[in-house]
Structure formats: C-alpha cells, structure tokens
Design a protein around this motif. Structure first.
Motif, PDB file in Angstrom:
ATOM      1  N   ARG A  72     -40.413  89.516 -26.730  1.00 20.99           N
ATOM      2  CA  ARG A  72     -39.925  89.561 -25.358  1.00 20.99           C
ATOM      3  C   ARG A  72     -40.639  88.473 -24.571  1.00 20.99           C
ATOM      4  N   ARG A  73     -39.903  87.815 -23.682  1.00 22.21           N
ATOM      5  CA  ARG A  73     -40.509  86.755 -22.870  1.00 22.21           C
ATOM      6  C   ARG A  73     -40.333  87.092 -21.386  1.00 22.21           C
ATOM      7  N   TYR A  74     -41.452  87.106 -20.672  1.00 24.02           N
ATOM      8  CA  TYR A  74     -41.456  87.353 -19.230  1.00 24.02           C
ATOM      9  C   TYR A  74     -41.934  86.116 -18.482  1.00 24.02           C
ATOM     10  N   GLU A  75     -41.520  86.024 -17.235  1.00 25.75           N
ATOM     11  CA  GLU A  75     -42.078  85.037 -16.311  1.00 25.75           C
ATOM     12  C   GLU A  75     -42.557  85.759 -15.056  1.00 25.75           C
ATOM     13  N   TYR A  76     -43.629  85.220 -14.474  1.00 21.50           N
ATOM     14  CA  TYR A  76     -44.153  85.763 -13.224  1.00 21.50           C
ATOM     15  C   TYR A  76     -44.328  84.618 -12.246  1.00 21.50           C
ATOM     16  N   ARG A  77     -43.758  84.752 -11.048  1.00 24.05           N
ATOM     17  CA  ARG A  77     -43.753  83.693 -10.038  1.00 24.05           C
ATOM     18  C   ARG A  77     -44.753  84.025  -8.925  1.00 24.05           C
ATOM     19  N   VAL A  78     -45.561  83.005  -8.562  1.00 27.32           N
ATOM     20  CA  VAL A  78     -46.564  83.164  -7.507  1.00 27.32           C
ATOM     21  C   VAL A  78     -46.537  81.937  -6.598  1.00 27.32           C
ATOM     22  N   CYS A  79     -46.542  82.169  -5.293  1.00 26.35           N
ATOM     23  CA  CYS A  79     -46.630  81.090  -4.314  1.00 26.35           C
ATOM     24  C   CYS A  79     -47.977  81.187  -3.616  1.00 26.35           C
ATOM     25  N   ASP A  80     -48.778  80.107  -3.666  1.00 27.38           N
ATOM     26  CA  ASP A  80     -50.069  80.103  -2.981  1.00 27.38           C
ATOM     27  C   ASP A  80     -50.054  79.207  -1.747  1.00 27.38           C
ATOM     28  N   ALA A  81     -48.878  78.770  -1.308  1.00 24.29           N
ATOM     29  CA  ALA A  81     -48.771  77.979  -0.081  1.00 24.29           C
ATOM     30  C   ALA A  81     -49.029  78.878   1.129  1.00 24.29           C
ATOM     31  N   GLU A  82     -49.641  78.320   2.163  1.00 26.38           N
ATOM     32  CA  GLU A  82     -49.987  79.125   3.331  1.00 26.38           C
ATOM     33  C   GLU A  82     -48.782  79.832   3.962  1.00 26.38           C
ATOM     34  N   PRO A  83     -47.630  79.157   4.114  1.00 22.25           N
ATOM     35  CA  PRO A  83     -46.508  79.848   4.767  1.00 22.25           C
ATOM     36  C   PRO A  83     -45.885  80.942   3.918  1.00 22.25           C
ATOM     37  N   GLY A  84     -46.125  80.908   2.612  1.00 20.27           N
ATOM     38  CA  GLY A  84     -45.501  81.881   1.729  1.00 20.27           C
ATOM     39  C   GLY A  84     -44.279  81.300   1.040  1.00 20.27           C
ATOM     40  N   PRO A  85     -43.586  82.106   0.223  1.00 18.91           N
ATOM     41  CA  PRO A  85     -42.446  81.604  -0.545  1.00 18.91           C
ATOM     42  C   PRO A  85     -41.215  81.356   0.317  1.00 18.91           C
ATOM     43  N   ASP A  86     -40.295  80.586  -0.225  1.00 15.45           N
ATOM     44  CA  ASP A  86     -38.978  80.400   0.370  1.00 15.45           C
ATOM     45  C   ASP A  86     -38.391  81.781   0.661  1.00 15.45           C
ATOM     46  N   PRO A  87     -37.852  82.011   1.859  1.00 15.46           N
ATOM     47  CA  PRO A  87     -37.276  83.328   2.160  1.00 15.46           C
ATOM     48  C   PRO A  87     -36.227  83.786   1.160  1.00 15.46           C
ATOM     49  N   LEU A  88     -35.528  82.833   0.535  1.00 11.99           N
ATOM     50  CA  LEU A  88     -34.517  83.207  -0.455  1.00 11.99           C
ATOM     51  C   LEU A  88     -35.142  83.670  -1.770  1.00 11.99           C
ATOM     52  N   ARG A  89     -36.444  83.421  -1.959  1.00 10.17           N
ATOM     53  CA  ARG A  89     -37.127  83.841  -3.181  1.00 10.17           C
ATOM     54  C   ARG A  89     -38.129  84.958  -2.903  1.00 10.17           C
ATOM     55  N   ARG A  90     -38.096  85.565  -1.743  1.00  7.45           N
ATOM     56  CA  ARG A  90     -39.104  86.556  -1.390  1.00  7.45           C
ATOM     57  C   ARG A  90     -39.056  87.787  -2.287  1.00  7.45           C
ATOM     58  N   ARG A  91     -37.882  88.060  -2.905  1.00  4.78           N
ATOM     59  CA  ARG A  91     -37.754  89.241  -3.751  1.00  4.78           C
ATOM     60  C   ARG A  91     -38.330  89.031  -5.150  1.00  4.78           C
ATOM     61  N   ASP A  92     -38.538  87.788  -5.564  1.00  5.50           N
ATOM     62  CA  ASP A  92     -39.002  87.558  -6.936  1.00  5.50           C
ATOM     63  C   ASP A  92     -40.243  86.672  -7.011  1.00  5.50           C
ATOM     64  N   THR A  93     -40.921  86.470  -5.876  1.00  4.78           N
ATOM     65  CA  THR A  93     -42.093  85.597  -5.858  1.00  4.78           C
ATOM     66  C   THR A  93     -43.216  86.241  -5.052  1.00  4.78           C
ATOM     67  N   LEU A  94     -44.384  86.372  -5.661  1.00  5.97           N
ATOM     68  CA  LEU A  94     -45.550  86.936  -5.000  1.00  5.97           C
ATOM     69  C   LEU A  94     -46.204  85.887  -4.110  1.00  5.97           C
ATOM     70  N   HIS A  95     -46.588  86.283  -2.900  1.00  3.32           N
ATOM     71  CA  HIS A  95     -47.359  85.398  -2.024  1.00  3.32           C
ATOM     72  C   HIS A  95     -48.840  85.697  -2.229  1.00  3.32           C
ATOM     73  N   TRP A  96     -49.583  84.701  -2.735  1.00  3.69           N
ATOM     74  CA  TRP A  96     -51.029  84.841  -2.955  1.00  3.69           C
ATOM     75  C   TRP A  96     -51.753  84.097  -1.856  1.00  3.69           C
ATOM     76  N   LEU A  97     -52.654  84.771  -1.162  1.00  2.28           N
ATOM     77  CA  LEU A  97     -53.248  84.225   0.052  1.00  2.28           C
ATOM     78  C   LEU A  97     -54.382  83.243  -0.213  1.00  2.28           C
ATOM     79  N   ARG A  98     -54.845  83.137  -1.458  1.00  2.00           N
ATOM     80  CA  ARG A  98     -55.907  82.200  -1.792  1.00  2.00           C
ATOM     81  C   ARG A  98     -55.333  81.052  -2.623  1.00  2.00           C
ATOM     82  N   PRO A  99     -55.860  79.814  -2.461  1.00  2.00           N
ATOM     83  CA  PRO A  99     -55.412  78.696  -3.312  1.00  2.00           C
ATOM     84  C   PRO A  99     -55.726  78.982  -4.777  1.00  2.00           C
ATOM     85  N   LEU A 100     -54.813  78.593  -5.660  1.00  2.00           N
ATOM     86  CA  LEU A 100     -54.964  78.849  -7.092  1.00  2.00           C
ATOM     87  C   LEU A 100     -55.115  77.537  -7.855  1.00  2.00           C
ATOM     88  N   ASP A 101     -56.011  77.555  -8.839  1.00  2.00           N
ATOM     89  CA  ASP A 101     -56.278  76.377  -9.658  1.00  2.00           C
ATOM     90  C   ASP A 101     -55.550  76.524 -10.990  1.00  2.00           C
TER      91      ASP A 101
END
Length: 280
Positions: free
Chosen positions: A113-142
């Motif tokens: 089985r193959r899964y994907e997990y989406r994370v946005c670390d941008a300050e404003p958060g994810p595109d509103p059209l992707r808010r249902r499938d993208t996590l907003h992470w409040l800290r910058p990620l390396d």
C-alpha cells in the motif's frame, strides 16, 4: 458468482472512516447502499477493502471487491461505473469495475500500500482549495532532516512504538520506501510504502518525522523508537486530513491465492513469531 474489483476514491472529511458502523456515515456503508440499489438488495456480498482508512483519511487509489450473481454482472457490468456515478455522493467515486478471478482478495492479495501525506509550513497556510487534504505546520520544516529521519525507518522492523496494538496480531511491517519531497508550491509531501500498516501507523511515523523536521528532535530519534515493544507516548499522531491512500499493488493473477495465504499467516501471529515465519 463473479468477483468484481472496484477501484475507488473518496474525500474522507465527512466520513467516519471506511468500515460500516451503525448510525455513522462511512465509505463502505455509502458504497454498499448504492451497489444494492443498482444490483438489487442482497446481491452484492463480501465487500472487502485493501486498507480500512480511519475517519478523515482520503483515498485516490483504494481497492475493494464484492461478489455479484453472474447474471447481474452480465447485465450491469458494462454500465456499473456510470450508474454508480449518478447515484453516489460527490465525495465518493468508483473509477473502475472489472471481473477478477475468485482467488483475488483486495486485502490479503495485496503486495503493498502506498500513502502520501501533505504538509504546508508556509506562514499563511495551505491554498484554501487544499485545506481538506493538507496539514498546516506552524514551524519551518527542514527537508534534509525529514529525509534523514525517514531513511532510518525503512526496512523490516517491529513498529510497536508507532502502532495501536491488536491482540494476537503482529506489529512487524516492512517499509519498502519512505521519503519527503517539496513541491513547486512549497508543500512537503511524504510518500510511504509498505506491505501493510497497523492502525494509525503512517500518521504516527509522520508525526515523529515532523518533530525531527522542525528541530525539536534529532533525525535519528524516530528510528531509536524501533527498540520499544509498546506504543510510545512521545509520538504525536499527525491529523488524518493530510493522509491519502494513493495506490495498492498486487501480483499477477496466478499468484493471488498464494499471496493471500502468506499474508493471512503473517498477520495472524504475534510479533515475536512473525519474523521467524518470514525467515522460514
């Protein structure tokens, strides 16, 4: 009877997971209701899925099977996808429906089985059209730190620290691929592939890697948990809405039955015996 493979996609936001539950809206419940509407009450039987996704988890590449009376399949097979498209709600789609050998088992015949997990670390958060499938992470990620953490988790291990243990079942799994990439829009996407997953395992792995990516833990910390034999309270489970089941892989038709038998044997033994069975 004819065994029918269904390739399914859904937005998991408004579902209480895949499995049918009394009084709750689930993917299996909605799908089976419309299959019975098309094929007749009681005609679709044995609905079996490759991966029972949790509440809020999405799927683009889910696979399930049902058994239908041969005469109903002969009459409805060519138009089944179109008929279901007109009946199913907009958050569930059946992409394909095709007859397969009776030895096919959507769950136990699967190789991976193959899964994907989406994370946005941008300050404003994810595109509103992707808010249902993208996590907003409040800290910058390396990205490099997250890939270093992922590398330490690949291979066959006892993932008890990342799983909700079930009695008389193994927590040994084989992760064949896991890595992170950053998309052109800045979104971070994890790809995780394994022979199978325990409940909440992918989200637990993601949670551990995120803590390494934002600097709160060292990249080697997630792999250090593999020595534990119980779930670790230090691991935060990532929210469900960033997770998407994107594909399920199967062997050639001639190997469906053998693969199903092998999987049943491995999943039904305690963790301490599973590795011995694999090596036998």
């Amino acid at each position: 009877m004819v065994r029918v493979r269904l390739d399914v996609g859904y937005d998991g936001t408004d579902f209480s997971g895949w499995a049918a539950q009394p009084g709750r809206r689930t993917v299996a419940g909605v799908l089976l209701a419309e299959l019975e509407r098309v094929c007749g009450p009681g005609n679709p039987t044995g609905l079996t899925v490759a991966g029972r996704t949790d509440a809020g988890v999405h799927a683009l590449g889910q696979v399930c099977h049902v058994d239908l009376p041969a005469e109903r399949w002969a009459a409805l097979g060519p138009t089944l996808v179109r008929r279901l498209a007109g009946l199913l709600p907009g958050d569930v789609r059946v992409w394909r429906a095709r007859a397969v050998p009776e030895t096919f088992d959507a769950r136990f015949s699967a190789l991976w089985r193959r899964y994907e997990y989406r994370v946005c670390d941008a300050e404003p958060g994810p595109d509103p059209l992707r808010r249902r499938d993208t996590l907003h992470w409040l800290r910058p990620l390396d990205l490099d730190r997250m890939n270093a953490a992922a590398a330490g988790l690949c291979g066959e291990h006892d993932f008890a620290a990342f799983c909700k243990r079930k009695e008389h079942a193994t927590t040994i799994r084989h992760i064949t691929a896991m890595s992170w990439r950053r998309e052109p829009d800045g979104t971070l996407v994890a790809t995780v592939q394994a022979d199978a997953f325990c409940q909440a395992m992918v989200r637990s792995l993601v949670g551990a890697m995120l803590s390494a990516g934002d600097g709160r833990r060292e990249p080697g910390w997630p792999a250090s948990l593999l020595t534990r034999h119980e779930r670790s309270s230090d691991v935060v489970v990532a929210p469900p809405h960033g997770l998407n089941l994107v594909a399920v892989g199967y062997p050639d038709e001639a190997e469906f039955a053998a693969r199903a038998d092998q999987t049943r044997n491995l999943r039904g033994v305690p963790a301490g015996l599973a590795r011995a069975v694999r090596q036998a």
